[in-house]
Design an enzyme around this catalytic site. Structure first.
Site, PDB file in Angstrom:
ATOM      1  N   ASP A 177      14.600  49.072  37.560  1.00 49.77           N
ATOM      2  CA  ASP A 177      15.156  47.937  36.822  1.00 49.77           C
ATOM      3  C   ASP A 177      14.321  47.770  35.560  1.00 49.77           C
ATOM      4  O   ASP A 177      13.236  47.194  35.595  1.00 49.77           O
ATOM      5  CB  ASP A 177      15.091  46.657  37.665  1.00 49.77           C
ATOM      6  CG  ASP A 177      16.128  46.625  38.767  1.00 49.77           C
ATOM      7  OD1 ASP A 177      17.312  46.841  38.460  1.00 49.77           O
ATOM      8  OD2 ASP A 177      15.762  46.382  39.927  1.00 49.77           O
ATOM      9  N   ARG A 204      10.141  46.718  34.580  1.00 52.47           N
ATOM     10  CA  ARG A 204       8.998  47.166  35.378  1.00 52.47           C
ATOM     11  C   ARG A 204       7.936  47.860  34.531  1.00 52.47           C
ATOM     12  O   ARG A 204       6.748  47.735  34.802  1.00 52.47           O
ATOM     13  CB  ARG A 204       9.472  48.114  36.483  1.00 52.47           C
ATOM     14  CG  ARG A 204      10.635  47.615  37.322  1.00 52.47           C
ATOM     15  CD  ARG A 204      10.407  46.252  37.911  1.00 52.47           C
ATOM     16  NE  ARG A 204      11.532  45.862  38.771  1.00 52.47           N
ATOM     17  CZ  ARG A 204      11.782  44.637  39.167  1.00 52.47           C
ATOM     18  NH1 ARG A 204      10.991  43.656  38.777  1.00 52.47           N
ATOM     19  NH2 ARG A 204      12.813  44.378  39.945  1.00 52.47           N
ATOM     20  N   ARG A 230      18.752  36.643  31.082  1.00 55.47           N
ATOM     21  CA  ARG A 230      19.075  38.046  31.360  1.00 55.47           C
ATOM     22  C   ARG A 230      20.504  38.363  30.902  1.00 55.47           C
ATOM     23  O   ARG A 230      20.831  39.527  30.647  1.00 55.47           O
ATOM     24  CB  ARG A 230      18.939  38.344  32.851  1.00 55.47           C
ATOM     25  CG  ARG A 230      17.527  38.225  33.391  1.00 55.47           C
ATOM     26  CD  ARG A 230      17.506  38.288  34.909  1.00 55.47           C
ATOM     27  NE  ARG A 230      17.952  39.581  35.417  1.00 55.47           N
ATOM     28  CZ  ARG A 230      18.198  39.836  36.708  1.00 55.47           C
ATOM     29  NH1 ARG A 230      18.060  38.854  37.600  1.00 55.47           N
ATOM     30  NH2 ARG A 230      18.585  41.028  37.085  1.00 55.47           N
ATOM     31  N   LYS A 286      25.869  44.956  36.570  1.00 56.09           N
ATOM     32  CA  LYS A 286      25.560  44.059  37.675  1.00 56.09           C
ATOM     33  C   LYS A 286      25.672  42.609  37.196  1.00 56.09           C
ATOM     34  O   LYS A 286      25.556  42.360  35.994  1.00 56.09           O
ATOM     35  CB  LYS A 286      24.151  44.356  38.220  1.00 56.09           C
ATOM     36  CG  LYS A 286      23.013  44.217  37.191  1.00 56.09           C
ATOM     37  CD  LYS A 286      21.698  44.715  37.756  1.00 56.09           C
ATOM     38  CE  LYS A 286      20.571  44.448  36.767  1.00 56.09           C
ATOM     39  NZ  LYS A 286      19.281  45.025  37.196  1.00 56.09           N
ATOM     40  N   HIS A 287      26.023  41.641  38.070  1.00 53.77           N
ATOM     41  CA  HIS A 287      26.190  41.731  39.516  1.00 53.77           C
ATOM     42  C   HIS A 287      27.635  41.324  39.809  1.00 53.77           C
ATOM     43  O   HIS A 287      27.944  40.134  39.748  1.00 53.77           O
ATOM     44  CB  HIS A 287      25.227  40.810  40.234  1.00 53.77           C
ATOM     45  CG  HIS A 287      23.781  41.002  39.825  1.00 53.77           C
ATOM     46  ND1 HIS A 287      23.233  40.429  38.678  1.00 53.77           N
ATOM     47  CD2 HIS A 287      22.771  41.708  40.395  1.00 53.77           C
ATOM     48  CE1 HIS A 287      21.955  40.763  38.586  1.00 53.77           C
ATOM     49  NE2 HIS A 287      21.646  41.541  39.620  1.00 53.77           N
ATOM     50  N   HIS A 325      17.826  36.289  46.005  1.00 54.58           N
ATOM     51  CA  HIS A 325      16.587  36.819  46.574  1.00 54.58           C
ATOM     52  C   HIS A 325      16.053  35.883  47.672  1.00 54.58           C
ATOM     53  O   HIS A 325      15.441  36.340  48.639  1.00 54.58           O
ATOM     54  CB  HIS A 325      15.504  36.959  45.499  1.00 54.58           C
ATOM     55  CG  HIS A 325      15.723  38.086  44.550  1.00 54.58           C
ATOM     56  ND1 HIS A 325      16.527  37.975  43.443  1.00 54.58           N
ATOM     57  CD2 HIS A 325      15.246  39.358  44.547  1.00 54.58           C
ATOM     58  CE1 HIS A 325      16.538  39.126  42.787  1.00 54.58           C
ATOM     59  NE2 HIS A 325      15.771  39.978  43.434  1.00 54.58           N
ATOM     60  N   ASP A 376      23.137  45.754  46.086  1.00 59.35           N
ATOM     61  CA  ASP A 376      21.880  45.147  45.673  1.00 59.35           C
ATOM     62  C   ASP A 376      20.922  45.275  46.863  1.00 59.35           C
ATOM     63  O   ASP A 376      21.308  45.721  47.955  1.00 59.35           O
ATOM     64  CB  ASP A 376      22.097  43.692  45.274  1.00 59.35           C
ATOM     65  CG  ASP A 376      21.076  43.200  44.249  1.00 59.35           C
ATOM     66  OD1 ASP A 376      20.007  43.848  44.130  1.00 59.35           O
ATOM     67  OD2 ASP A 376      21.322  42.171  43.593  1.00 59.35           O
TER      68      ASP A 376
END
Length: 375
Positions: A71, A79, A166, A196-197, A209, A281
């Site tokens: 990601d 990352r 985002r 996504k998503h 999450h 996911d």
């Protein structure tokens, strides 16, 4: 052991690793016929040189090709940000920056909420820059051997805790234009796109999450807002992969989208005619474990995702649970890998002059956006 699936498709699970090099146990895990590859995290990065060696070691761990993903969408979810990677701005800032530059009253506008105040379609200059940044993101990943960055975010920002900046914009029509430009840049670099998503997480406040998000809107509201972006870009054949959301749309289906045949088979594949790859996911997320009776086991989560229509499931940050899952599936229970899964993107090569222009342009705009944000 669950027996709801008679044959598990080979190469249908994406896992992760603990550090900056492969352990013996991880190497053995990557040889399992169910494992398709690895998704990387910040903990896997020490330097550009180390990352290239790690990716090569991952790909050498199996006689069959392994996929390496990350990601690296930009902003809060990126990352790798140094030593061979550029820290990209949040996607919402791309539109905000150009809207600020074109507005005579920009000094009175809140830069953090600017896209909500300006609703004009993006300028040609804005779209070109968004494309260049998509190119830069993809190129930096590909140059390290990484096959996919799970991008772009195709959600529209309507108050979600986890999406926010985002998202490219809160208007589906404006977002679709910006996302198309970003995808074009990724394609020019040679990377497939994974939107996504699906069908949209930006209107659901809770973060899947940590919660089980439930969206109670009716079909018309979903179709005319969140889903509109996916429908536009799938119709244009711009999206190569899709990642569904761990959201229950209560008026449409009783299960999270990633476990729903209605969403993935009937709507995404049949009605929208999506022909690409569907990634679940992360199955370790709270939103993926909901059950009326009891929490779902990881094998049950994997089975539900595959049965619903996911081609590849992700199980992250749970190495013990991955090993338990793999131990529950006999080699005789594993079928062959689907032959219609294509994870590469064939594109005309960008010549060296254009390549350097794109890289330089993207980095210049990113620098200007950082200055603007910090002013």
């Amino acid at each position: 052991m669950s027996t709801s699936i008679s044959k598990y498709p080979a190469k249908s699970l994406l896992v992760c690793i603990a550090g900056t090099s492969l352990t013996t146990q991880e190497t053995l895990r990557l040889k399992h016929p169910l494992v398709r590859g690895v998704i990387l995290f910040a903990r896997n990065f020490e330097s550009s040189r180390q990352l290239k060696a790690l990716v090569q070691a991952i790909k050498n761990a199996s006689q069959t090709p392994l996929l390496v993903a990350v990601d690296n969408e930009g902003g809060r979810v990126q990352r790798f940000k140094t030593d061979g990677f550029t820290h990209l701005p949040a996607m919402a800032d791309l539109y905000r920056y150009f809207a600020n530059a074109n507005d005579d009253n920009s000094k009175r506008l809140d830069k953090h909420a600017l896209s909500k105040q300006v609703r004009e379609y993006p300028s040609k200059q804005c779209l070109t820059s968004v494309s260049d940044i998509g190119y830069l993101m993809a190129y930096e990943c590909l140059s390290h051997g990484i096959d996919l960055s799970f991008a772009p975010v195709m959600d529209v920002d309507q108050g979600s805790d986890v999406i926010g900046d985002r998202a490219f914009h809160e208007s589906p029509d404006i977002a679709a234009q910006l996302i198309e430009a970003f995808c074009d840049g990724m394609h020019q670099a040679g990377m497939a796109t994974v939107g996504k998503h699906f069908p949209g997480h930006g209107s659901t406040k809770e973060d899947s999450h940590f919660h089980v998000p439930v969206d109670v809107r009716n079909w018309a509201d979903i179709k005319n807002n969140d889903l509109k972006v996916f429908e536009k870009l799938i119709t244009k054949n711009i999206v190569d992969g899709i990642m569904p959301a761990h959201i229950i749309f209560k008026q449409i289906a009783d299960e999270p989208v990633g476990y729903s045949k209605h969403w993935l088979q009937e709507l995404l594949k049949k009605q929208l005619n999506f022909k690409g790859v569907i990634f679940s996911d992360d199955l370790a997320m709270v939103g993926a474990g909901a059950s009326a009776a009891k929490p779902l086991s990881y094998l049950e989560r994997f089975e539900k995702a595959i049965s619903a229509g996911c081609d590849i499931a992700l199980l992250c940050n749970k190495p013990v649970e991955v090993d338990v899952l793999l131990s529950q599936i006999k080699p005789s229970d594993i079928g062959i890998a689907p032959t219609d899964i294509n994870l590469t993107f064939e594109n005309p090569k960008v010549n060296e002059v254009n390549h350097q222009e794109k890289i330089s342009s993207a980095k210049d705009i990113i620098k200007k956006i950082k200055i603007w944000k910090s002013a």
